[in-house]
Motif scaffolding. Structure first.
Motif, PDB file in Angstrom:
ATOM      1  N   CYS A 101       0.813  -1.220   0.000  1.00 39.41           N
ATOM      2  CA  CYS A 101       0.000   0.000   0.000  1.00 39.41           C
ATOM      3  C   CYS A 101       0.845   1.269   0.000  1.00 39.41           C
ATOM      4  N   CYS A 102       1.840   1.318   0.884  1.00 40.47           N
ATOM      5  CA  CYS A 102       2.670   2.510   0.952  1.00 40.47           C
ATOM      6  C   CYS A 102       3.998   2.151   1.600  1.00 40.47           C
ATOM      7  N   CYS A 105       4.467   1.439   5.565  1.00 38.87           N
ATOM      8  CA  CYS A 105       4.016   0.185   6.155  1.00 38.87           C
ATOM      9  C   CYS A 105       5.084  -0.902   6.151  1.00 38.87           C
ATOM     10  N   CYS A 119      -1.084  -4.564   8.258  1.00 35.76           N
ATOM     11  CA  CYS A 119      -1.697  -4.778   6.940  1.00 35.76           C
ATOM     12  C   CYS A 119      -0.841  -5.648   6.033  1.00 35.76           C
ATOM     13  N   CYS A 133      -4.802  -0.229   8.914  1.00 34.42           N
ATOM     14  CA  CYS A 133      -3.541   0.188   9.520  1.00 34.42           C
ATOM     15  C   CYS A 133      -3.572   1.688   9.788  1.00 34.42           C
ATOM     16  N   CYS A 136      -1.952   4.363   6.604  1.00 34.59           N
ATOM     17  CA  CYS A 136      -2.625   4.793   5.384  1.00 34.59           C
ATOM     18  C   CYS A 136      -4.041   4.226   5.293  1.00 34.59           C
ATOM     19  N   CYS A 138      -4.842   1.129   5.215  1.00 31.64           N
ATOM     20  CA  CYS A 138      -4.824  -0.078   4.394  1.00 31.64           C
ATOM     21  C   CYS A 138      -5.559  -1.221   5.112  1.00 31.64           C
TER      22      CYS A 138
HETATM   23 ZN   LIG Z   1       0.333   1.562   4.080  1.00 28.85          ZN
END
Ligand SMILES: [Zn+2]
Ligand SMILES: [Zn+2]
Length: 145
Positions: A101-102, A105, A119, A133, A136, A138
């Motif tokens: 996701c990002c 994380c 996540c 999470c 973000c 997620c």
């Molecule tokens: Zn994330």
């Protein structure tokens, strides 16, 4: 000093194909950034921004790496102009990170208990079925979920 026109960017061929989607996402991004997050937790206010940034990178990634619909030149142009994030795309190309996701994380120092964010834990290995999470928002991005 007279004002210099900064809009001198040379757009590569194929730009007109990606431009509508990218401007739409840019507009959404501005909206999310200007949103007066009343009543939301501070971290939650950032979630929509992360989500849109993710969508933009994903869009460029898919077009180039999966669908092979844009040229290398246009792909590089989008990265240089900040429409997509080179760092997260580099992760997506690695096994196990295809759905990441990002970048936050997967930063070990940001998490108290595990080395990665909740996540990133595959659904069948975690107790809670529904998660979000804090970074973000997620809901799970482990490969294979
Ligand atoms: Zn994330
Ligand atoms: Zn995630």
């Amino acid at each position: 000093m007279p004002k210099v026109k900064t809009n001198r960017v040379k757009y590569p061929e194929g730009w007109e194909l990606v431009e509508p989607t990218l401007s739409e996402l840019q507009a959404k991004m501005r909206e999310a950034e200007n949103d007066p997050h009343d009543g939301k937790r501070k971290c939650e206010a950032l979630w929509p921004i992360f989500k849109i940034a993710h969508q933009k990178s994903r869009y460029i990634f898919d077009l180039y790496h999966r669908r092979k619909e844009i040229s290398h030149e246009l792909y590089e142009f989008c990265l240089d102009q900040g429409y997509a994030d080179r760092n997260i795309i580099a992760k997506w190309k690695k096994p196990g990170y295809e759905r990441l996701c990002c970048l936050r994380c997967i930063q070990p120092r940001d998490h108290n208990f595990n080395t990665t964010c909740v996540c990133r834990v595959p659904k069948h290995l975690r107790e809670e079925k529904v998660i979000e999470c804090v970074h973000c928002g997620c809901k799970g991005c482990a490969s294979g979920d």
